[in-house]
Design a protein around this motif. Sequence first.
Motif, PDB file in Angstrom:
ATOM      1  N   ASN A 117       0.818  -1.209   0.000  1.00 44.65           N
ATOM      2  CA  ASN A 117       0.000   0.000   0.000  1.00 44.65           C
ATOM      3  C   ASN A 117       0.852   1.261   0.000  1.00 44.65           C
ATOM      4  O   ASN A 117       0.564   2.224  -0.734  1.00 44.65           O
ATOM      5  CB  ASN A 117      -0.918   0.017   1.225  1.00 44.65           C
ATOM      6  CG  ASN A 117      -1.738   1.293   1.307  1.00 44.65           C
ATOM      7  OD1 ASN A 117      -2.513   1.613   0.415  1.00 44.65           O
ATOM      8  ND2 ASN A 117      -1.544   2.053   2.374  1.00 44.65           N
ATOM      9  N   VAL A 118       1.920   1.271   0.807  1.00 49.30           N
ATOM     10  CA  VAL A 118       2.786   2.447   0.891  1.00 49.30           C
ATOM     11  C   VAL A 118       3.463   2.718  -0.443  1.00 49.30           C
ATOM     12  O   VAL A 118       3.498   3.859  -0.920  1.00 49.30           O
ATOM     13  CB  VAL A 118       3.828   2.261   2.019  1.00 49.30           C
ATOM     14  CG1 VAL A 118       4.933   3.306   1.903  1.00 49.30           C
ATOM     15  CG2 VAL A 118       3.160   2.358   3.383  1.00 49.30           C
ATOM     16  N   GLN A 125       3.344  10.068  -6.488  1.00 46.02           N
ATOM     17  CA  GLN A 125       3.979  11.389  -6.357  1.00 46.02           C
ATOM     18  C   GLN A 125       5.510  11.362  -6.324  1.00 46.02           C
ATOM     19  O   GLN A 125       6.146  12.391  -6.507  1.00 46.02           O
ATOM     20  CB  GLN A 125       3.485  12.071  -5.073  1.00 46.02           C
ATOM     21  CG  GLN A 125       1.991  12.359  -5.064  1.00 46.02           C
ATOM     22  CD  GLN A 125       1.570  13.138  -3.826  1.00 46.02           C
ATOM     23  OE1 GLN A 125       2.278  14.024  -3.350  1.00 46.02           O
ATOM     24  NE2 GLN A 125       0.416  12.787  -3.277  1.00 46.02           N
ATOM     25  N   TYR A 126       6.089  10.188  -6.071  1.00 45.48           N
ATOM     26  CA  TYR A 126       7.537  10.083  -5.905  1.00 45.48           C
ATOM     27  C   TYR A 126       8.094   8.976  -6.785  1.00 45.48           C
ATOM     28  O   TYR A 126       7.377   8.049  -7.169  1.00 45.48           O
ATOM     29  CB  TYR A 126       7.896   9.766  -4.451  1.00 45.48           C
ATOM     30  CG  TYR A 126       7.379  10.760  -3.453  1.00 45.48           C
ATOM     31  CD1 TYR A 126       8.146  11.860  -3.082  1.00 45.48           C
ATOM     32  CD2 TYR A 126       6.125  10.612  -2.859  1.00 45.48           C
ATOM     33  CE1 TYR A 126       7.680  12.778  -2.154  1.00 45.48           C
ATOM     34  CE2 TYR A 126       5.637  11.525  -1.934  1.00 45.48           C
ATOM     35  CZ  TYR A 126       6.423  12.611  -1.588  1.00 45.48           C
ATOM     36  OH  TYR A 126       5.957  13.523  -0.673  1.00 45.48           O
ATOM     37  N   LYS A 127       9.386   9.054  -7.053  1.00 38.59           N
ATOM     38  CA  LYS A 127      10.088   7.935  -7.664  1.00 38.59           C
ATOM     39  C   LYS A 127      10.654   7.081  -6.544  1.00 38.59           C
ATOM     40  O   LYS A 127      11.311   7.599  -5.638  1.00 38.59           O
ATOM     41  CB  LYS A 127      11.209   8.435  -8.579  1.00 38.59           C
ATOM     42  CG  LYS A 127      10.703   9.046  -9.882  1.00 38.59           C
ATOM     43  CD  LYS A 127      11.842   9.324 -10.847  1.00 38.59           C
ATOM     44  CE  LYS A 127      11.311   9.833 -12.173  1.00 38.59           C
ATOM     45  NZ  LYS A 127      12.400  10.080 -13.163  1.00 38.59           N
ATOM     46  N   ILE A 128      10.379   5.794  -6.605  1.00 38.31           N
ATOM     47  CA  ILE A 128      10.784   4.878  -5.549  1.00 38.31           C
ATOM     48  C   ILE A 128      11.941   4.016  -6.026  1.00 38.31           C
ATOM     49  O   ILE A 128      11.874   3.389  -7.090  1.00 38.31           O
ATOM     50  CB  ILE A 128       9.614   3.970  -5.127  1.00 38.31           C
ATOM     51  CG1 ILE A 128       8.426   4.819  -4.646  1.00 38.31           C
ATOM     52  CG2 ILE A 128      10.056   3.005  -4.038  1.00 38.31           C
ATOM     53  CD1 ILE A 128       7.201   4.003  -4.330  1.00 38.31           C
ATOM     54  N   PHE A 129      12.999   3.996  -5.222  1.00 37.41           N
ATOM     55  CA  PHE A 129      14.159   3.157  -5.495  1.00 37.41           C
ATOM     56  C   PHE A 129      14.387   2.221  -4.316  1.00 37.41           C
ATOM     57  O   PHE A 129      14.110   2.583  -3.175  1.00 37.41           O
ATOM     58  CB  PHE A 129      15.415   4.005  -5.709  1.00 37.41           C
ATOM     59  CG  PHE A 129      15.416   4.790  -6.990  1.00 37.41           C
ATOM     60  CD1 PHE A 129      16.129   4.349  -8.097  1.00 37.41           C
ATOM     61  CD2 PHE A 129      14.704   5.975  -7.092  1.00 37.41           C
ATOM     62  CE1 PHE A 129      16.127   5.073  -9.276  1.00 37.41           C
ATOM     63  CE2 PHE A 129      14.701   6.712  -8.267  1.00 37.41           C
ATOM     64  CZ  PHE A 129      15.416   6.261  -9.371  1.00 37.41           C
ATOM     65  N   VAL A 130      14.890   1.040  -4.608  1.00 30.30           N
ATOM     66  CA  VAL A 130      15.352   0.132  -3.556  1.00 30.30           C
ATOM     67  C   VAL A 130      16.866   0.221  -3.510  1.00 30.30           C
ATOM     68  O   VAL A 130      17.528   0.089  -4.545  1.00 30.30           O
ATOM     69  CB  VAL A 130      14.912  -1.322  -3.827  1.00 30.30           C
ATOM     70  CG1 VAL A 130      15.529  -2.264  -2.799  1.00 30.30           C
ATOM     71  CG2 VAL A 130      13.393  -1.430  -3.804  1.00 30.30           C
ATOM     72  N   VAL A 131      17.421   0.494  -2.331  1.00 29.01           N
ATOM     73  CA  VAL A 131      18.883   0.589  -2.146  1.00 29.01           C
ATOM     74  C   VAL A 131      19.271  -0.445  -1.097  1.00 29.01           C
ATOM     75  O   VAL A 131      18.979  -0.288   0.082  1.00 29.01           O
ATOM     76  CB  VAL A 131      19.314   2.012  -1.736  1.00 29.01           C
ATOM     77  CG1 VAL A 131      19.158   2.970  -2.899  1.00 29.01           C
ATOM     78  CG2 VAL A 131      18.509   2.533  -0.547  1.00 29.01           C
ATOM     79  N   TYR A 151       5.893  -0.591  -8.886  1.00 22.84           N
ATOM     80  CA  TYR A 151       6.021   0.733  -8.269  1.00 22.84           C
ATOM     81  C   TYR A 151       7.483   1.179  -8.127  1.00 22.84           C
ATOM     82  O   TYR A 151       7.742   2.322  -7.767  1.00 22.84           O
ATOM     83  CB  TYR A 151       5.372   0.739  -6.877  1.00 22.84           C
ATOM     84  CG  TYR A 151       3.955   0.209  -6.871  1.00 22.84           C
ATOM     85  CD1 TYR A 151       2.989   0.727  -7.730  1.00 22.84           C
ATOM     86  CD2 TYR A 151       3.575  -0.824  -6.005  1.00 22.84           C
ATOM     87  CE1 TYR A 151       1.691   0.233  -7.727  1.00 22.84           C
ATOM     88  CE2 TYR A 151       2.282  -1.314  -5.994  1.00 22.84           C
ATOM     89  CZ  TYR A 151       1.344  -0.795  -6.859  1.00 22.84           C
ATOM     90  OH  TYR A 151       0.069  -1.276  -6.859  1.00 22.84           O
ATOM     91  N   ILE A 152       8.403   0.264  -8.409  1.00 26.40           N
ATOM     92  CA  ILE A 152       9.826   0.534  -8.196  1.00 26.40           C
ATOM     93  C   ILE A 152      10.484   1.040  -9.480  1.00 26.40           C
ATOM     94  O   ILE A 152      10.408   0.376 -10.521  1.00 26.40           O
ATOM     95  CB  ILE A 152      10.561  -0.729  -7.709  1.00 26.40           C
ATOM     96  CG1 ILE A 152       9.868  -1.311  -6.462  1.00 26.40           C
ATOM     97  CG2 ILE A 152      12.017  -0.428  -7.434  1.00 26.40           C
ATOM     98  CD1 ILE A 152       9.808  -0.375  -5.286  1.00 26.40           C
ATOM     99  N   LEU A 233       4.739   6.560   7.215  1.00 17.65           N
ATOM    100  CA  LEU A 233       5.500   7.335   6.245  1.00 17.65           C
ATOM    101  C   LEU A 233       4.579   8.200   5.391  1.00 17.65           C
ATOM    102  O   LEU A 233       4.945   9.314   4.998  1.00 17.65           O
ATOM    103  CB  LEU A 233       6.304   6.381   5.356  1.00 17.65           C
ATOM    104  CG  LEU A 233       7.322   7.025   4.399  1.00 17.65           C
ATOM    105  CD1 LEU A 233       8.374   7.830   5.169  1.00 17.65           C
ATOM    106  CD2 LEU A 233       8.001   5.941   3.559  1.00 17.65           C
ATOM    107  N   LEU A 234       3.376   7.715   5.149  1.00 13.79           N
ATOM    108  CA  LEU A 234       2.415   8.492   4.350  1.00 13.79           C
ATOM    109  C   LEU A 234       2.040   9.772   5.064  1.00 13.79           C
ATOM    110  O   LEU A 234       1.835  10.813   4.424  1.00 13.79           O
ATOM    111  CB  LEU A 234       1.164   7.649   4.076  1.00 13.79           C
ATOM    112  CG  LEU A 234       1.383   6.339   3.294  1.00 13.79           C
ATOM    113  CD1 LEU A 234       0.070   5.612   3.095  1.00 13.79           C
ATOM    114  CD2 LEU A 234       2.068   6.601   1.970  1.00 13.79           C
TER     115      LEU A 234
END
Length: 239
Positions: A117-118, A125-131, A151-152, A233-234
């Motif tokens: 969900n997050v 609204q954001y670009k999501i990256f996994v680091v 979503y990534i 976080l939301l």
Amino acid sequence: MKYKYILFDADDTLLDFGKAEWFALNKTLEDIKFNCNKYIAEKFSSICDKLWHEFKLDEPLNRYVQINYHDLYYKYSVERFKDLKELLDINISAQLLSEKYLNSFSECGFLVKGAENVCKQLSLQYKIFVVTNGLSHVQKSRIGNSKIKSYITDILISEDAGCAKPGKEFFDYSIKSLGTSNLSEMLIVGDSIITDIFGGNEYGIDTCLFNSKRKINKLKIQPKFEIRELNELLGILRI
């Protein structure tokens, strides 16, 4: 909110490491016609903890470990199956058992509560990256097998960077991959006070500690934000 890029750690932030560990061990032993149980799982966990320490993989600030993390990890992975092989009297090579385990582990896209969900909400609204620290083929496969893959934007992994978090080279690689040098537009979210929070703070990136286990922070390392559930976080980002 000023951020444009949300940089999530993988294990125990988005991905459920414990569930993946159990699945992989169970499937590895099942493949060789050996029944897994709670006793074996606990013994394997103890072996992993012991060898993680012996290979100094629990020393993320150690420069030798940062640069050689992945070679050490492969050696650690085989060594733990040498110990398990001896414990269970299994007549299969530790190398093969390690390969089977990593292949099974790479299938595991199990998510932490709230992760889907997050990521879905943030991706609007954001670009999501996994680091993340880890083996490239394993971590990419796990995200690819998860419900958050769409979503990534990208998965940035220490093996590809040639250095583990919190090493500066890892963050150099990650920032270059983002295609921007504006650190104020980034927020790192992770569960490790050293690899995620210290690493981000040192590099000049805002950080958010995901403290789902309610651990007491005894170090002089402070995140900008702290959450206990991912959904919090939301609220911080006003989604």
